[in-house]
Design a protein around this motif. Sequence first.
Motif, mmCIF file in Angstrom:
data_model
loop_
_atom_site.group_PDB
_atom_site.id
_atom_site.type_symbol
_atom_site.label_atom_id
_atom_site.label_comp_id
_atom_site.label_asym_id
_atom_site.label_seq_id
_atom_site.Cartn_x
_atom_site.Cartn_y
_atom_site.Cartn_z
ATOM 1 N N THR A 177 39.031 56.451 36.138
ATOM 2 C CA THR A 177 38.248 55.147 36.243
ATOM 3 C C THR A 177 38.315 54.366 35.191
ATOM 4 O OG1 THR A 177 36.171 56.515 35.625
ATOM 5 C CG2 THR A 177 36.618 56.290 38.049
ATOM 6 N N LEU A 178 38.650 54.764 33.826
ATOM 7 C CA LEU A 178 38.898 53.965 32.736
ATOM 8 C C LEU A 178 40.195 53.149 32.633
ATOM 9 C CD1 LEU A 178 37.666 54.561 28.960
ATOM 10 C CD2 LEU A 178 39.913 53.688 29.605
ATOM 11 N N ILE A 179 41.317 54.053 33.032
ATOM 12 C CA ILE A 179 42.531 53.117 33.408
ATOM 13 C C ILE A 179 42.409 52.215 34.329
ATOM 14 C CG2 ILE A 179 44.836 53.594 33.935
ATOM 15 C CD1 ILE A 179 44.521 54.270 31.034
ATOM 16 N N GLU A 180 41.789 52.518 35.534
ATOM 17 C CA GLU A 180 41.433 51.611 36.468
ATOM 18 C C GLU A 180 41.067 50.435 36.130
ATOM 19 O OE1 GLU A 180 39.736 53.901 39.750
ATOM 20 O OE2 GLU A 180 41.466 55.322 39.929
ATOM 21 N N GLN A 181 39.848 50.415 35.461
ATOM 22 C CA GLN A 181 39.100 49.354 34.925
ATOM 23 C C GLN A 181 39.791 48.753 33.961
ATOM 24 O OE1 GLN A 181 35.042 50.537 33.726
ATOM 25 N NE2 GLN A 181 34.995 51.798 35.583
ATOM 26 N N VAL A 182 40.597 49.199 33.205
ATOM 27 C CA VAL A 182 41.331 48.282 32.215
ATOM 28 C C VAL A 182 42.461 47.575 32.740
ATOM 29 C CG1 VAL A 182 43.128 48.628 30.310
ATOM 30 C CG2 VAL A 182 41.040 49.697 30.239
ATOM 31 N N GLU A 183 43.106 48.235 33.840
ATOM 32 C CA GLU A 183 44.354 47.605 34.643
ATOM 33 C C GLU A 183 43.712 46.534 35.329
ATOM 34 O OE1 GLU A 183 46.316 51.004 36.508
ATOM 35 O OE2 GLU A 183 47.747 51.315 34.626
ATOM 36 N N ALA A 184 42.644 46.497 35.850
ATOM 37 C CA ALA A 184 42.141 45.414 36.624
ATOM 38 C C ALA A 184 41.816 44.174 35.699
ATOM 39 C CB ALA A 184 40.723 45.809 37.305
ATOM 40 N N ILE A 185 41.817 44.201 34.286
ATOM 41 C CA ILE A 185 41.826 43.003 33.609
ATOM 42 C C ILE A 185 43.010 42.104 33.966
ATOM 43 C CG2 ILE A 185 41.771 42.265 31.346
ATOM 44 C CD1 ILE A 185 40.179 44.941 30.602
ATOM 45 N N ASN A 186 42.665 40.940 33.883
ATOM 46 C CA ASN A 186 43.928 39.913 33.960
ATOM 47 C C ASN A 186 44.409 39.579 32.839
ATOM 48 O OD1 ASN A 186 45.880 37.878 34.562
ATOM 49 N ND2 ASN A 186 44.156 36.492 35.270
ATOM 50 N N PHE A 187 45.695 40.186 32.191
ATOM 51 C CA PHE A 187 46.283 40.124 31.189
ATOM 52 C C PHE A 187 47.338 38.960 31.283
ATOM 53 C CE2 PHE A 187 44.756 44.592 30.856
ATOM 54 C CZ PHE A 187 44.108 44.485 29.634
ATOM 55 N N ALA A 188 47.506 38.310 32.346
ATOM 56 C CA ALA A 188 48.377 37.220 32.548
ATOM 57 C C ALA A 188 48.008 35.881 31.248
ATOM 58 C CB ALA A 188 48.490 36.520 33.729
ATOM 59 N N PRO A 189 48.870 35.415 30.629
ATOM 60 C CA PRO A 189 50.500 35.737 31.023
ATOM 61 C C PRO A 189 51.317 36.759 30.217
ATOM 62 C CG PRO A 189 50.104 34.046 29.399
ATOM 63 C CD PRO A 189 48.808 34.429 29.648
ATOM 64 N N GLN B 68 43.362 36.821 22.016
ATOM 65 C CA GLN B 68 42.000 37.438 21.686
ATOM 66 C C GLN B 68 41.296 37.549 22.617
ATOM 67 O OE1 GLN B 68 40.815 35.397 17.820
ATOM 68 N NE2 GLN B 68 40.595 37.253 16.898
ATOM 69 N N PRO B 69 40.973 36.633 23.737
ATOM 70 C CA PRO B 69 40.159 36.873 24.913
ATOM 71 C C PRO B 69 40.413 37.959 25.872
ATOM 72 C CG PRO B 69 40.865 34.411 24.793
ATOM 73 C CD PRO B 69 41.685 35.162 23.744
ATOM 74 N N LYS B 70 41.911 38.330 25.979
ATOM 75 C CA LYS B 70 42.314 39.561 26.554
ATOM 76 C C LYS B 70 41.640 40.842 25.901
ATOM 77 C CE LYS B 70 44.726 36.618 29.068
ATOM 78 N NZ LYS B 70 43.852 36.187 30.561
ATOM 79 N N LEU B 71 41.679 40.711 24.513
ATOM 80 C CA LEU B 71 41.227 41.887 23.829
ATOM 81 C C LEU B 71 39.872 42.059 23.791
ATOM 82 C CD1 LEU B 71 43.421 41.399 20.649
ATOM 83 C CD2 LEU B 71 43.657 43.240 22.079
#
Length: 266
Positions: free
Chosen positions: A179-191, A245-248
Amino acid sequence: MTESYSLHQGSTPLLISMPHNGQAIPNDIAANMTADGLAVRDTDWHLDKLYDFAEAMGASIIAPKYNRYVIDLNRNPKGVNLYPGANSTELCPTSAFDLSPLYVDGKVPSSAEIERRVELYWQPYHQALANELAAIKQKFGGAVLLEAHSILSHVPRFFDGRLPDFNFGSADGKSCAPTLIEQVEAINFAPYSQVTNGRFKGGYITRTYGNPEQNIHALQLELSQITYMDEQSLSYSSSRAEQVQPKLKSLVSALIAFGAQISRNK
């Protein structure tokens, strides 16, 4: 700052470890090193500055004073290769990422010298890391460890072509809950590009301390330095950093939220 590392104790279940952020080399070791060694080019540069928001968010932060060329805190103290069959640097590296020698002829660390460095520099960092995770778990019922790393976008010794921007590693799912990975991968890292358990699956610290069965969840991020630096001069780029930084911050926020969730469920 202790003699070999600094530790800030925060107010959330998250601990951020930056084991390759240190730049110092003790004088006795520096005396045996080449100019390339003294330049410490393979440092995880400026991570303390890049993550300067995390302390205010409540994260605990641990980082060493000394450089990875002194001893690699993210390696097995017995010298076991993290990626069998792959080209990798040693516990006490003798060559830089570009294969240039770090020591003058005849001055590479002996077995006794490596043991001395384990005792002086490796053990204190790992003891503090283990103690802090134990304290966080005692307080919150669980702990989250973010292994914060960065590397040049092109390092032919380790990988072909350009590295993705965000490289997450969970020891192929063993170091943290799915679930931790799922929550991290749900973040919008684009571009920015992002991959999980690609070339970097998590180093010794992630693999050793991540124990989801004991409610300690570890995740490594190997961030491409092109996202926040000028890779030629190794200087910090404020304009690039302000974009990433906003992604981090979103990542740190997600990890703190996950820690709060496991705290409520303890």
